[in-house]
Design an enzyme around this catalytic site. Structure first.
Site, mmCIF file in Angstrom:
data_model
loop_
_atom_site.group_PDB
_atom_site.id
_atom_site.type_symbol
_atom_site.label_atom_id
_atom_site.label_comp_id
_atom_site.label_asym_id
_atom_site.label_seq_id
_atom_site.Cartn_x
_atom_site.Cartn_y
_atom_site.Cartn_z
ATOM 1 N N GLU A 178 0.805 -1.225 0.000
ATOM 2 C CA GLU A 178 0.000 0.000 0.000
ATOM 3 C C GLU A 178 0.837 1.273 0.000
ATOM 4 O O GLU A 178 0.532 2.217 -0.714
ATOM 5 C CB GLU A 178 -0.934 0.031 1.222
ATOM 6 C CG GLU A 178 -2.245 -0.727 1.045
ATOM 7 C CD GLU A 178 -2.075 -2.224 1.161
ATOM 8 O OE1 GLU A 178 -0.965 -2.682 1.492
ATOM 9 O OE2 GLU A 178 -3.063 -2.937 0.914
ATOM 10 N N HIS A 233 -10.214 -5.457 10.782
ATOM 11 C CA HIS A 233 -10.820 -5.272 9.468
ATOM 12 C C HIS A 233 -12.149 -4.541 9.541
ATOM 13 O O HIS A 233 -12.952 -4.631 8.619
ATOM 14 C CB HIS A 233 -11.037 -6.638 8.792
ATOM 15 C CG HIS A 233 -9.763 -7.295 8.357
ATOM 16 N ND1 HIS A 233 -8.910 -7.901 9.240
ATOM 17 C CD2 HIS A 233 -9.185 -7.403 7.140
ATOM 18 C CE1 HIS A 233 -7.859 -8.377 8.584
ATOM 19 N NE2 HIS A 233 -8.000 -8.093 7.305
#
Lengths: 366, 389
Positions: A95, A164
């Protein structure tokens, strides 16, 4: 959403508010009967990206599994086949690296649509979102603008656990230089994503995984390829006069259900869908609270320093003398997201929480 | 000869350097071949030749520009100590050969991005002394209108993308610019510069991996001045052979104090990157100042080391010797040039000191390109509000 429309058409009643309700239900029912289309949020997002890629060759898509895999949540389905590998890029799981590359490409004039598989992973790249993207136009006094969109699912899904499930709306919306959008319906998804891609500034586009599969009625106007929604304007999803319920994303659906329940008890709730977290539509928020005198704000994210806190502060600062009750906040529990289904349910706002808070604001709690 | 015209030059504070030169040196493009002082060390590629093609014009330009850069940085030191420059100020004196050699090998379509030691890179890209000093002192005519400061100089029309404060962030950004160049089929490359301290950043390897996978025309330039702030390279890197750290990506180690070696390496790297994707250049260089003006620079290295480099390897001295040995100017002419440069810098500073600070309303400009009239607030939101245009 369709369920609510059906419910409205069935309910009768002769009070003014229920007449209004029936009228609006008839309108919706009529437009359904006239053959108005429905679209899932997923298809809405896909069509928005597709149309913007078609209209502007500088728009490209980048992220993990966006190409050959057709998108982890199938939002980018078909785009690789249609536009080829020079417009749709599968990245390694890096990322920080690919977000930096996306921002650099935006510096040089391209229009990247960078997907985070979920916004939890955006934390690995947050320096680029904030220091490289958000602040550049200011630091360079307008020389370097960054027309990039960071998009992906945000907030809780179902049973995915603490790492998450976080909502990042408050984090990103506190940063000047960023725009932060959160669609609810298919129309929101289309109009806001198209606006985001066309926008010359960095936009954080917070989707919701659980909304992807939901269908919403969508107008002809919204299906047009030039359709765009204004950034910074909230939508009044349901008009009301007794209490204002303000929220965004998935919680809009919950707020609408709560409004239905409240209507059964004679409380007319106005439901506002923020659509834009930054810029925040303080005008619409305050106008509504000045009308109803009561505020309930709802979000899924952590309660401390959240979006609701900002809305409450704005209302207390600007509309204090209009308030007839303390402001109310319904938010996610102040704990990391647990896995067990019952605990997860306890960690997230439910319709009954919103109803209870609205009744409290109306001094009607049992 | 060409140089005699220099002494009769009038003041040209705000004229770009190249225009100032062209009037006096442009007619003399006699080719000269210079040998680099050291050979290149290569990793996964064949090193370029040590014979560098140059010209009288270039040699003199190198001298003048580097001397200007040196003087500018030393003047900034004084301004900082006089508290006219605030915050962070990272000076480049000693490293001038990297900036100047790179410019000589590329065009303004090739992009450069660097970290916060950016004053000389900005100058090399065509920035002006006045805008440098005005920016450093936070005045409205600064290159970032006073809103960026020392670490945030940009010149987009010359493909200079800044000026970045977060160590290592500029490398993926640079790879992104290279991505855009390839996307637009521009036949241009990007030089993403970073230091030996930043060379260990994970995001660098992430960006390098993607650049290699996608064949991006990205040239990673490690300006190895051997110290990441106060930490010597051997204490920070298990392998301080930065030109090899790309593993599968070719690399070249270059004497960064030799402007011609830098030029040759950058020319080589550009050709390579356009055909084969990323390459790493390690410039062996040195900074005379500490990491920034807050760092004396002598607690982690000896004064002997610093003066040793100044004596043996100073990049301007090297060019000066070449100019003299090729008979392109006399000692006196070079001294006169240095005096002129000093005056040019002093005049720019005087003008910058007279420049006013930005209007208070500038607090709220450039937050967005399109603000939609949204409200922004000062510390007391009931007192200070603005609608962002």
């Amino acid at each position: 959403m369709w369920g609510i429309v059906r419910q409205r058409a069935v309910d009768g009643g002769f009070s003014a508010s229920s007449l209004r309700r029936t009228r609006s239900a008839l309108v919706s029912a009529r437009s359904y009967a006239a053959g108005s289309k429905e679209m899932t949020v997923r298809d809405a997002l896909n069509s928005a990206i597709d149309e913007e890629m078609s209209a502007d060759p500088k728009v490209f898509v980048m992220g993990e599994e966006v190409g050959q895999y057709q998108g982890a949540y199938k939002i980018t389905k078909g785009l690789l086949e249609k536009y080829g590998p020079e417009r749709v890029y599968d990245t390694p799981i890096t990322e920080a690296g690919f977000t930096g590359i996306g921002v650099g490409a935006a510096y040089a004039g391209l229009k990247p649509v960078v997907e985070f598989m979920t916004f939890n992973f955006s934390m690995q790249a947050i320096d680029h979102i904030i220091n490289s993207a958000a602040k550049s136009n200011y630091m360079s006094a307008g020389q370097i603008n960054v027309p990039i969109v960071f998009r992906g699912p945000n907030g809780a899904a179902a049973g995915v656990g603490a790492q998450h499930s976080q909502c990042y709306a408050a984090w990103y919306a506190s940063v000047p230089g960023l725009k932060v959008l959160a669609p609810y319906s298919a129309e929101d998804a289309r109009g806001l994503l198209k606006a985001a891609i066309r926008d010359p500034d960095p936009v954080v586009f917070l989707e919701n995984e659980l909304l992807y599969g939901e269908s919403f009625p969508i107008s002809e106007e919204a299906l047009d390829s030039s359709f765009c929604l204004p950034i910074g304007k909230a939508k009044i999803e349901r008009e009301g006069k007794d209490v204002t319920i303000i929220t965004f994303s998935k919680m809009v659906g919950f707020a609408l259900k709560a409004a239905e329940k409240l209507a059964e008890e004679g409380i007319s709730a106005e439901v506002i869908n923020l659509r834009s977290i930054r810029p925040l539509d303080r005008a619409t928020i305050n106008a509504s609270v000045r009308k109803t005198s009561r505020l309930v704000t709802v979000e899924e994210g952590f309660p401390q320093h959240g979006v609701c806190a900002e809305i409450c502060a704005s209302v207390v600062e600007e509309s204090f003398s209009y308030l007839d009750a303390p402001v109310e906040r319904i938010a996610g529990a102040d704990v990391p997201m647990p896995y067990a289904a019952n605990l997860e349910r306890l960690a997230l706002p439910q319709v009954e929480d919103i109803v209870r808070a609205a009744k409290r604001a109306c001094f009607r709690s049992k | 000869m060409a140089l005699s015209r220099l002494s009769s030059r009038s003041n040209t504070i705000s004229r770009p350097l190249s225009a100032a030169f062209n009037r006096f040196i442009s007619t003399d493009t006699t080719p000269i071949t210079i040998e680099t002082s050291l050979p290149f060390t290569a990793h996964l590629c064949d090193p370029p030749s040590r014979s560098v093609e140059s010209s009288t014009q270039e040699l003199l330009t190198f001298f003048r520009t580097m001397a200007l850069m040196r003087r500018m940085e030393i003047a900034a030191d004084s301004l900082y100590k006089a508290k006219l420059i605030r915050g962070f100020c990272h000076l480049y004196d000693g490293q001038e050969a990297v900036a100047i050699g790179m410019e000589a090998a590329i065009t303004k379509k090739d992009a450069i991005i660097t970290a916060y030691r950016d004053h000389c890179i900005f100058l090399g890209r065509g920035g002006e002394l006045y805008e440098v000093f005005a920016e450093l002192m936070g005045r409205r005519d600064g290159c970032s209108r006073g809103k960026g400061g020392s670490m945030h100089f940009y010149k987009k029309d010359s493909s200079f993308y800044g000026g970045h404060g977060i160590v290592g962030a500029q490398v993926p950004l640079g790879c992104g610019i290279a991505f855009a160049q390839k996307y637009g089929k521009e036949e241009a490359v990007t030089f993403a510069m970073y230091g030996d301290g930043a060379a260990n950043q994970g995001q660098l390897f992430e960006a390098l991996n993607i650049s290699a996978l996608w064949d991006l025309p990205a040239i990673l330039v490690c300006e190895n001045n051997h110290y990441g702030m106060g930490t010597a390279e051997w204490r920070a890197a298990k392998s301080p052979s930065y030109y090899k750290r790309g593993d599968y990506v070719p690399g070249l180690k270059v004497d960064g104090m030799d402007a011609f070696a830098v030029k040759q390496a950058c020319k080589f790297a550009k050709e390579h990157a356009l055909k084969n994707g990323p390459i790493i250049l390690e410039m062996d260089t040195y900074r005379y100042h500490g990491h920034s003006m807050s760092d004396p620079g002598s607690t982690y290295r000896t004064r002997d080391e610093i003066s040793g480099v100044r004596q043996e390897r100073d990049p301007i001295e090297r060019i000066k010797k070449l100019v003299l040995s090729h008979d392109l100017a006399t000692e006196k002419e070079l001294k006169d040039m240095e005096k002129e440069i000093r005056k040019e810098v002093d005049d720019a500073i005087a003008k910058a000191k007279d420049c006013p600070m930005p209007e208070p309303s500038e607090l709220f400009t450039n937050v967005y390109v399109k603000g939609f009239g949204t409200e922004s607030f000062g510390p007391d939101r009931k007192e200070v509000k603005a609608a962002l245009p």
